[in-house]
Design an enzyme around this catalytic site. Structure first.
Site, PDB file in Angstrom:
ATOM      1  N   VAL A 102      45.316 -35.430  55.306  1.00 12.59           N
ATOM      2  CA  VAL A 102      43.856 -35.320  55.371  1.00 12.59           C
ATOM      3  C   VAL A 102      43.438 -34.033  54.683  1.00 12.59           C
ATOM      4  O   VAL A 102      43.960 -32.951  54.972  1.00 12.59           O
ATOM      5  CB  VAL A 102      43.373 -35.350  56.828  1.00 12.59           C
ATOM      6  CG1 VAL A 102      41.861 -35.090  56.899  1.00 12.59           C
ATOM      7  CG2 VAL A 102      43.714 -36.685  57.475  1.00 12.59           C
ATOM      8  N   TRP A 116      68.699 -13.734 100.223  1.00  6.73           N
ATOM      9  CA  TRP A 116      67.430 -13.361  99.598  1.00  6.73           C
ATOM     10  C   TRP A 116      67.578 -13.623  98.104  1.00  6.73           C
ATOM     11  O   TRP A 116      68.469 -13.065  97.469  1.00  6.73           O
ATOM     12  CB  TRP A 116      67.102 -11.887  99.817  1.00  6.73           C
ATOM     13  CG  TRP A 116      66.568 -11.562 101.171  1.00  6.73           C
ATOM     14  CD1 TRP A 116      67.261 -11.070 102.230  1.00  6.73           C
ATOM     15  CD2 TRP A 116      65.214 -11.689 101.598  1.00  6.73           C
ATOM     16  NE1 TRP A 116      66.443 -10.884 103.306  1.00  6.73           N
ATOM     17  CE2 TRP A 116      65.161 -11.256 102.949  1.00  6.73           C
ATOM     18  CE3 TRP A 116      64.031 -12.127 100.993  1.00  6.73           C
ATOM     19  CZ2 TRP A 116      63.992 -11.246 103.689  1.00  6.73           C
ATOM     20  CZ3 TRP A 116      62.863 -12.119 101.725  1.00  6.73           C
ATOM     21  CH2 TRP A 116      62.844 -11.688 103.061  1.00  6.73           C
ATOM     22  N   ALA A 157      54.054 -33.992  68.468  1.00  8.09           N
ATOM     23  CA  ALA A 157      53.943 -33.853  69.923  1.00  8.09           C
ATOM     24  C   ALA A 157      52.540 -34.111  70.465  1.00  8.09           C
ATOM     25  O   ALA A 157      52.320 -35.030  71.259  1.00  8.09           O
ATOM     26  CB  ALA A 157      54.424 -32.460  70.332  1.00  8.09           C
ATOM     27  N   CYS A 184      62.068 -28.255  68.533  1.00 11.34           N
ATOM     28  CA  CYS A 184      62.845 -27.207  69.205  1.00 11.34           C
ATOM     29  C   CYS A 184      64.348 -27.451  69.104  1.00 11.34           C
ATOM     30  O   CYS A 184      65.144 -26.534  69.344  1.00 11.34           O
ATOM     31  CB  CYS A 184      62.439 -27.110  70.668  1.00 11.34           C
ATOM     32  SG  CYS A 184      60.708 -26.644  70.905  1.00 11.34           S
ATOM     33  N   GLU A 238      49.829 -39.018  59.447  1.00  5.86           N
ATOM     34  CA  GLU A 238      50.863 -37.993  59.365  1.00  5.86           C
ATOM     35  C   GLU A 238      51.126 -37.660  57.904  1.00  5.86           C
ATOM     36  O   GLU A 238      51.371 -38.556  57.095  1.00  5.86           O
ATOM     37  CB  GLU A 238      52.147 -38.488  60.046  1.00  5.86           C
ATOM     38  CG  GLU A 238      53.391 -37.665  59.791  1.00  5.86           C
ATOM     39  CD  GLU A 238      53.227 -36.205  60.177  1.00  5.86           C
ATOM     40  OE1 GLU A 238      53.675 -35.350  59.384  1.00  5.86           O
ATOM     41  OE2 GLU A 238      52.650 -35.914  61.243  1.00  5.86           O
ATOM     42  N   ARG A 293      60.846  -6.953  97.130  1.00  2.00           N
ATOM     43  CA  ARG A 293      61.020  -6.041  98.270  1.00  2.00           C
ATOM     44  C   ARG A 293      61.147  -4.599  97.784  1.00  2.00           C
ATOM     45  O   ARG A 293      60.564  -3.675  98.372  1.00  2.00           O
ATOM     46  CB  ARG A 293      62.261  -6.420  99.068  1.00  2.00           C
ATOM     47  CG  ARG A 293      62.114  -7.708  99.860  1.00  2.00           C
ATOM     48  CD  ARG A 293      63.403  -8.078 100.580  1.00  2.00           C
ATOM     49  NE  ARG A 293      63.725  -7.120 101.634  1.00  2.00           N
ATOM     50  CZ  ARG A 293      64.831  -7.190 102.381  1.00  2.00           C
ATOM     51  NH1 ARG A 293      65.706  -8.172 102.184  1.00  2.00           N
ATOM     52  NH2 ARG A 293      65.068  -6.310 103.322  1.00  2.00           N
ATOM     53  N   ALA A 309      61.664 -33.733  68.000  1.00  2.00           N
ATOM     54  CA  ALA A 309      61.795 -32.509  68.785  1.00  2.00           C
ATOM     55  C   ALA A 309      62.087 -31.329  67.864  1.00  2.00           C
ATOM     56  O   ALA A 309      63.246 -31.063  67.532  1.00  2.00           O
ATOM     57  CB  ALA A 309      62.893 -32.669  69.827  1.00  2.00           C
ATOM     58  N   TYR A 344      68.947 -21.818  99.594  1.00  2.00           N
ATOM     59  CA  TYR A 344      70.069 -20.882  99.719  1.00  2.00           C
ATOM     60  C   TYR A 344      71.331 -21.605 100.173  1.00  2.00           C
ATOM     61  O   TYR A 344      71.322 -22.381 101.131  1.00  2.00           O
ATOM     62  CB  TYR A 344      69.756 -19.773 100.725  1.00  2.00           C
ATOM     63  CG  TYR A 344      71.006 -19.080 101.235  1.00  2.00           C
ATOM     64  CD1 TYR A 344      71.788 -18.307 100.373  1.00  2.00           C
ATOM     65  CD2 TYR A 344      71.424 -19.239 102.554  1.00  2.00           C
ATOM     66  CE1 TYR A 344      72.947 -17.701 100.816  1.00  2.00           C
ATOM     67  CE2 TYR A 344      72.583 -18.624 103.008  1.00  2.00           C
ATOM     68  CZ  TYR A 344      73.350 -17.870 102.140  1.00  2.00           C
ATOM     69  OH  TYR A 344      74.506 -17.273 102.571  1.00  2.00           O
ATOM     70  N   ASN A 351      52.468 -31.036  74.159  1.00  2.00           N
ATOM     71  CA  ASN A 351      52.550 -32.325  74.842  1.00  2.00           C
ATOM     72  C   ASN A 351      51.503 -32.454  75.945  1.00  2.00           C
ATOM     73  O   ASN A 351      50.877 -33.504  76.098  1.00  2.00           O
ATOM     74  CB  ASN A 351      53.958 -32.511  75.414  1.00  2.00           C
ATOM     75  CG  ASN A 351      54.938 -33.001  74.368  1.00  2.00           C
ATOM     76  OD1 ASN A 351      54.999 -34.188  74.059  1.00  2.00           O
ATOM     77  ND2 ASN A 351      55.713 -32.091  73.799  1.00  2.00           N
TER      78      ASN A 351
END
Length: 436
Positions: A80, A426, A10, A42, A32, A434, A40, A418, A297
């Site tokens: 490395v 709300w 990534a 994940c 690499e 609130r 990916a 909404y 990323n």
């Protein structure tokens, strides 16, 4: 200018692509240690569960694409082992490469303590595609009982996916709750979902070792011996920085490389990004370590821009994440109550039971919301949201509010969308504000 990047996933390849886009005929070498680029991580649990049919679906760009389309000297199986900041060279077993600008993007590796029996067959970690392929092959055997050690991100996702394949799943967790990034009352909802789905929880139990001859047969904890034909260790990760021992890098307490806003380490012309580096936390106002793909990323992209001289600062993180756990979405951002205590911030909180859409509209589902805020200024410090629908929307609003340092009163002023099928008049996070 010769650019060398250590790490082909990534952060590393995000940086490489930014260099390609911003410098004509750039000389880029990527190193690499494995054989697969840009995938990916994940998505790996969902391959195990069969939601994603094969690991190849997780590869964003092939090595050939980087080489042939973008002109990157993308090398595989190049580990490395040492760098020399004075001569500006990186070294491996069979290679030596000079650099003008160097990016360290070596990621992290699973943490596996020195438990007795840890090398028995059937004990796995899941971090890479090869890890997953080995696990998938092992699952084809006579596997009935699976023990997952650790109840964090990977532990929960693996528990879900293995339970969906019909395995008897037990989670062993040393803490008093799963998903310790959530506060206790939110964690109880996660426990209820696990038990509802048939996952056995063994909380406040420490692993002492594993039993078996050639293959694992049981997990020995501080309280019991738990039968298991397969074990997955998912207790966290540590930065891949051991090859830099002896170098005068500034480091985090876990050995991650400390970087400034421009992804620069304290050594000239050496940058770091992703899971091997720190991330600045905007709420804590200090360098933190939150190894997530989103951060890798972003940091990689900015490292690439800064390496070619296009100065762009990393704005930092607020600790936003979301996890799917069976029918629930578990979202959080900012600080939990525990984290505010650790940071010595005066904080209060409100917990609110709302609905994801208008309560009178068919299909409205419960939504549990917790807001954490500064006791003196009412500035929002964090939020946690758990429910079946509408969690991501609320967490992302809260994350944006945290970036803008909004107070609870200002949260009420937000003009949120909404219509009865999507929300109440709300929004529930505003209802919680609130109440506070």
């Amino acid at each position: 200018m010769k650019y060398v990047i250590i790490g082909g996933d990534a952060a590393g390849m995000s940086a490489a692509m930014e260099i390609v886009r911003n410098e004509e005929a750039a000389n880029i070498t990527t190193l690499e240690m494995g054989s697969i680029y840009s995938y990916a991580q994940c998505g790996l649990p969902y391959v195990v569960g069969g939601v994603i049919p094969q690991t190849e679906k997780l590869i964003a760009r092939t090595i050939e694409t980087f080489r042939n389309k973008y002109g990157i000297d993308a090398r595989t199986n190049h580990e490395v082992t040492k760098i020399d900041p004075d001569s500006k060279h990186v070294y491996g077993a069979n290679f030596e490469i000079p650099y003008d600008k160097l990016l360290i993007a070596t990621g992290a590796r699973p943490l596996v303590p020195n438990w007795p029996g840890r090398t028995l067959a059937g004990i796995h970690t899941i971090k890479t595609i090869p890890d997953t392929e080995v696990l998938l092959a092992d699952l084809k055997g006579e596997i009935k009982n699976v023990v997952i050690v650790g109840g964090g991100y990977i532990g929960l996702e693996m528990a879900e996916n293995l339970a969906l394949t019909g395995k008897n799943v037990t989670i062993v967790e040393a803490n008093a709750q799963l998903a310790a990034i959530f506060d206790q009352e939110m964690g109880e909802i996660i426990h209820q979902e696990a038990e509802r789905k048939g996952v056995t929880l063994r909380l406040k139990e420490e692993v002492k070792g594993f039993e078996g001859t050639d293959r694992v047969q049981a997990v020995v904890t501080s309280s019991a011996t738990v039968p298991a034909e397969l074990v997955i260790i998912a207790i966290g990760v540590v930065p891949n920085t051991t090859f830099l021992e002896g170098q005068p890098f500034h480091r985090h307490e876990n050995s991650a490389l400390k970087v400034n806003a421009y992804m620069e380490t304290n050594l000239p012309d050496i940058y770091a990004a992703g899971d091997c580096a720190t991330q600045y936390h905007r709420i804590k106002k200090l360098d933190d370590y939150i190894p997530l793909g989103t951060h890798a990323n972003k940091q990689g992209r900015l490292a690439g821009l800064n390496m070619v001289g296009k100065r762009r600062a990393f704005a930092g993180v607020v600790g936003t994440s979301i996890i799917k756990f069976f029918d629930l979405s578990l979202g959080r951002t900012g600080l939990s109550e525990k984290e505010t205590r650790d940071a010595r911030l005066p904080a209060s909180s409100i917990t609110f039971d709302g609905r994801d859409i208008a309560g009178y509209y068919p299909g409205a589902e419960p939504l549990k919301i917790k807001l954490v805020y500064h006791s003196e200024t009412n500035q929002l410090l964090g939020g946690q949201v758990i429910g079946t629908n509408g969690v991501a929307k609320r967490v992302d609003v809260l994350a944006t509010a945290l970036y803008q340092q909004l107070t609870l009163e200002e949260l009420l002023d937000l003009d949120l969308s909404y219509a009865p099928p999507f929300n109440g008049v709300w929004d529930p996070i505003q209802q919680a504000a609130r109440r506070a």
